[in-house]
Write a protein that holds these residues in place. Structure first.
Motif, mmCIF file in Angstrom:
data_model
loop_
_atom_site.group_PDB
_atom_site.id
_atom_site.type_symbol
_atom_site.label_atom_id
_atom_site.label_comp_id
_atom_site.label_asym_id
_atom_site.label_seq_id
_atom_site.Cartn_x
_atom_site.Cartn_y
_atom_site.Cartn_z
ATOM 1 N N ALA A 188 44.808 10.251 -24.258
ATOM 2 C CA ALA A 188 43.418 10.703 -24.363
ATOM 3 C C ALA A 188 43.252 11.841 -25.362
ATOM 4 C CB ALA A 188 42.897 11.121 -22.993
ATOM 5 N N GLY A 189 44.198 11.998 -26.277
ATOM 6 C CA GLY A 189 44.003 12.928 -27.386
ATOM 7 C C GLY A 189 44.804 14.218 -27.281
ATOM 8 N N THR A 190 44.939 14.867 -28.400
ATOM 9 C CA THR A 190 45.572 16.179 -28.464
ATOM 10 C C THR A 190 44.724 17.067 -29.364
ATOM 11 O OG1 THR A 190 47.658 17.355 -28.874
ATOM 12 C CG2 THR A 190 47.082 15.590 -30.420
ATOM 13 N N PHE A 191 44.521 18.311 -28.937
ATOM 14 C CA PHE A 191 43.659 19.225 -29.678
ATOM 15 C C PHE A 191 44.072 20.648 -29.355
ATOM 16 C CE2 PHE A 191 39.640 21.670 -30.094
ATOM 17 C CZ PHE A 191 39.413 21.461 -31.448
ATOM 18 N N GLU A 192 44.305 21.427 -30.406
ATOM 19 C CA GLU A 192 44.688 22.836 -30.270
ATOM 20 C C GLU A 192 45.855 23.000 -29.290
ATOM 21 O OE1 GLU A 192 41.133 24.983 -29.273
ATOM 22 O OE2 GLU A 192 40.406 24.982 -31.356
ATOM 23 N N ALA A 193 46.882 22.166 -29.488
ATOM 24 C CA ALA A 193 48.126 22.223 -28.706
ATOM 25 C C ALA A 193 47.904 21.933 -27.223
ATOM 26 C CB ALA A 193 48.824 23.565 -28.899
ATOM 27 N N HIS A 194 46.879 21.149 -26.903
ATOM 28 C CA HIS A 194 46.654 20.631 -25.556
ATOM 29 C C HIS A 194 46.630 19.100 -25.649
ATOM 30 C CE1 HIS A 194 45.326 24.773 -24.964
ATOM 31 N NE2 HIS A 194 45.256 24.560 -23.650
ATOM 32 N N THR A 195 47.427 18.442 -24.837
ATOM 33 C CA THR A 195 47.505 16.984 -24.864
ATOM 34 C C THR A 195 47.030 16.430 -23.530
ATOM 35 O OG1 THR A 195 49.363 17.083 -26.412
ATOM 36 C CG2 THR A 195 49.029 15.013 -25.235
ATOM 37 N N THR A 196 46.167 15.417 -23.610
ATOM 38 C CA THR A 196 45.534 14.878 -22.405
ATOM 39 C C THR A 196 45.864 13.399 -22.237
ATOM 40 O OG1 THR A 196 43.727 16.473 -22.603
ATOM 41 C CG2 THR A 196 43.329 14.530 -21.226
ATOM 42 N N PHE A 197 46.025 12.992 -20.979
ATOM 43 C CA PHE A 197 46.286 11.599 -20.623
ATOM 44 C C PHE A 197 45.336 11.180 -19.511
ATOM 45 C CE2 PHE A 197 50.186 13.418 -22.221
ATOM 46 C CZ PHE A 197 50.679 12.459 -23.090
ATOM 47 N N ALA A 198 44.938 9.919 -19.548
ATOM 48 C CA ALA A 198 44.149 9.321 -18.466
ATOM 49 C C ALA A 198 45.086 8.468 -17.624
ATOM 50 C CB ALA A 198 43.017 8.474 -19.041
ATOM 51 N N VAL A 199 45.112 8.736 -16.330
ATOM 52 C CA VAL A 199 46.026 8.035 -15.425
ATOM 53 C C VAL A 199 45.205 7.281 -14.389
ATOM 54 C CG1 VAL A 199 47.936 8.270 -13.790
ATOM 55 C CG2 VAL A 199 47.792 9.805 -15.773
#
Length: 228
Positions: A188-199
């Protein structure tokens, strides 16, 4: 005088016949045979034999209950989990692995980071996961969705695994309809050294999050309990 004598003799004869019919104990048994008394029940009491009613039968031994192997997982809860520092690390997140632990009643996702911790994270149930930073919805299979944000960039921002194509928003990293709780994982994207996932989760179940350092690899571990 003769009539009186005959009357006395008749009374004596009737008494003799009555005694013979009843027996010596008046029970109607065979002459001379004693009556049969009930056999007493003998029980032990304080080292002495005593007579009394029959002892009650011993009650069955209490049943031993089998420990519930799923109890720990069911007690994790469904509230937001967060931990680690607020500031992101610069070490890249480069891998996502799924595993089943049927003996302990949970499925597991492991996020691998090439570096050292500690690392921050936030995991929570949401109606729909939105991509970072476009805010576009990233729907997933299942009846519930967990948004997993790890405060680390993905590998596309570094030279780690340079031969690999970067993950795309919405890309499926895991999928199965056979597992107890896990259904699908999407980037679900990465931005400003934060990475997101949809589970995607089969239904809203308790979950647990922890971190573990193994040499030069840091792991963020998400466990989702099997539905009861």
């Amino acid at each position: 005088m003769r009539a009186t004598s005959r009357r006395v003799a008749s009374v004596a004869l009737l008494a003799a016949l009555t005694a013979t019919a009843c027996g010596p104990n008046g029970t109607g048994g065979t002459p001379g045979a004693p009556s049969k008394a009930p056999t007493p029940i003998v029980t032990a009491s304080g080292g002495r034999a005593t007579t009394g009613p029959a002892a009650p039968t011993a009650s069955a031994a209490p049943r031993t209950t089998t420990p519930d192997r799923c109890l720990a997982a069911r007690q994790w809860g469904t509230g937001t989990r967060s931990g680690g520092p607020d500031a992101p690390i610069q070490d890249p997140l480069y891998n996502v692995r799924a595993g089943r632990h049927d003996d302990q009643c949970f499925d597991q996702l492991t996020f691998d980071i090439n570096g050292y911790g500690p690392v921050g994270y936030v995991v929570r149930y949401v109606p729909v996961v939105r991509a970072d930073a476009s805010d576009k919805p990233v729907p997933v299979n299942g009846g519930a969705a967990l948004q997993v944000t790890i405060r680390a960039p993905d590998y596309s921002t570094s030279e780690h695994h340079p031969w690999r194509e970067p993950w795309r928003v919405g890309q499926v990293l895991f999928e199965s309809n056979q597992w107890q709780s896990l259904r699908q994982v999407k980037f679900a994207g990465t931005f400003e050294a934060h990475t997101t996932f949809a589970v995607g989760i089969r239904t809203k179940v308790p979950f647990q999050v922890s971190t573990w350092q193994d040499g030069g690899t840091l792991h963020v571990i998400l466990k989702t309990a099997h539905p009861s």
